[in-house]
Design an enzyme around this catalytic site. Structure first.
Site, mmCIF file in Angstrom:
data_model
loop_
_atom_site.group_PDB
_atom_site.id
_atom_site.type_symbol
_atom_site.label_atom_id
_atom_site.label_comp_id
_atom_site.label_asym_id
_atom_site.label_seq_id
_atom_site.Cartn_x
_atom_site.Cartn_y
_atom_site.Cartn_z
ATOM 1 N N ASP A 210 17.626 0.927 -4.756
ATOM 2 C CA ASP A 210 17.449 0.565 -3.354
ATOM 3 C C ASP A 210 18.407 -0.572 -3.032
ATOM 4 O O ASP A 210 18.901 -1.270 -3.929
ATOM 5 C CB ASP A 210 15.992 0.116 -3.132
ATOM 6 N N CYS B 273 8.613 7.099 3.193
ATOM 7 C CA CYS B 273 7.835 5.918 2.826
ATOM 8 C C CYS B 273 7.259 5.212 4.051
ATOM 9 O O CYS B 273 7.786 5.336 5.161
ATOM 10 C CB CYS B 273 8.710 4.936 2.048
HETATM 11 O O1 LIG Z 1 8.656 -0.101 3.438
HETATM 12 C C1 LIG Z 1 8.324 -1.293 3.364
HETATM 13 O O2 LIG Z 1 7.784 -1.931 4.306
HETATM 14 C C2 LIG Z 1 8.536 -2.031 2.085
HETATM 15 C C3 LIG Z 1 8.091 -3.347 1.990
HETATM 16 C C4 LIG Z 1 8.286 -4.052 0.806
HETATM 17 C C5 LIG Z 1 8.901 -3.448 -0.280
HETATM 18 C C6 LIG Z 1 9.350 -2.129 -0.201
HETATM 19 C C7 LIG Z 1 9.164 -1.419 0.985
HETATM 20 N N1 LIG Z 1 9.600 -0.114 1.086
HETATM 21 C C8 LIG Z 1 9.992 0.570 -0.097
HETATM 22 C C9 LIG Z 1 10.592 1.889 0.054
HETATM 23 O O3 LIG Z 1 10.454 2.722 -0.833
HETATM 24 C C10 LIG Z 1 11.531 2.140 1.196
HETATM 25 O O4 LIG Z 1 11.473 3.503 1.522
HETATM 26 C C11 LIG Z 1 12.937 1.780 0.739
HETATM 27 O O5 LIG Z 1 12.988 0.379 0.512
HETATM 28 C C12 LIG Z 1 13.975 2.176 1.766
HETATM 29 O O6 LIG Z 1 13.654 1.579 2.985
HETATM 30 P P1 LIG Z 1 14.638 1.849 4.256
HETATM 31 O O7 LIG Z 1 15.936 1.199 3.934
HETATM 32 O O8 LIG Z 1 13.911 1.205 5.392
HETATM 33 O O9 LIG Z 1 14.784 3.326 4.399
#
Ligand SMILES: O=C(O)c1ccccc1NCC(=O)[C@H](O)[C@H](O)COP(=O)(O)O
Length: 213
Positions: free
Chosen positions: A132, A9
């Site tokens: 999440d 992502c």
């Molecule tokens: O990635 C972002 O900046 C984001 C911003 C606002 C809402 C969701 C967001 N990401 C969503 C995703 O699918 C991420 O991959 C997921 O939350 C996991 O993130 P991480 O813990 O940083 O791997």
């Protein structure tokens, strides 16, 4: 160990996109949320989407977005799926699914058994539930913060919809996450970055290899 789908992502540059494609990730997440360090302007999203089409799935990420933002993003990138990462109700998710005719993923913030139970409300609407980590109330982002939640909260989950796991997944812990949860999809953003919004191509490759040896 099951062989889950992989989503990288917050892709915001061609090198990261090529790394995800080269590592055989299934989905690239394109963020359309202004406060995010991974937010894409439509022109940049269009260029990335042209590079991605036919090579990796394109998942647009939205947080309580209005129809016009979603329409602009879909028109610019021909998204394959909408990931709703805000407070979107089942009715809103159904409305967007009907309007855009796309696969809809609903992200749910998890910190307790009650949070997991909420998934049932989306069972007949969402094509995938993305569990999440819940971010702190005063956090700038509702996701993408590298936070984990207690994966054992998912052990009793028996919903109808397919579901995926996100939140703090890294090349070092994703194999354990898959073994512990049996997730059909794993999703990472921070875990494959060298700094917020800066994807690391080697970490992308390592994550995909660890998730699908
Ligand atoms: O990635 C972002 O900046 C984001 C911003 C606002 C809402 C969701 C967001 N990401 C969503 C995703 O699918 C991420 O991959 C997921 O939350 C996991 O993130 P991480 O813990 O940083 O791997």
């Amino acid at each position: 160990m099951n062989s889950p789908e992989i989503k990288i992502c917050g892709i915001s540059d061609p090198a990261a996109l090529d790394a995800a494609i080269g590592a055989r990730a299934d989905h690239a997440g394109l963020v359309f949320f202004a406060p995010s360090p991974r937010n894409l302007a439509l022109g940049d999203a269009r260029a990335l989407a042209e590079r991605a089409t036919g090579r990796i799935g394109k998942v647009g990420l939205f947080v309580d977005a209005d129809d016009s933002l979603i329409a602009d993003a879909v028109n610019a990138t021909q998204l394959d799926a909408l990931q709703l990462h805000g407070e979107e109700t089942p009715e809103r998710a159904a409305q967007l699914k009907a309007r855009f005719g796309l696969t809809v993923w609903k992200a749910l913030p998890i910190a307790s058994p009650a949070d997991v139970e909420r998934a049932r409300q989306y069972d007949d609407i969402a094509d995938l539930i993305l569990f999440d980590a819940k971010t702190p109330k005063d956090a700038a982002l509702p996701g993408g913060m590298g936070l984990r939640f207690d994966w054992s909260l998912l052990s009793g989950y028996r919903g109808k919809a397919r579901w995926g796991l996100a939140g703090g997944l890294t090349p070092n812990n994703v194999a354990d996450a898959i073994a512990q949860t049996g997730a059909a999809l794993v999703d990472t953003s921070s875990g494959v970055e060298s700094a917020p919004g800066v994807k690391d191509v080697d970490r992308i490759a390592a994550f995909c290899k660890a998730a699908r040896p």
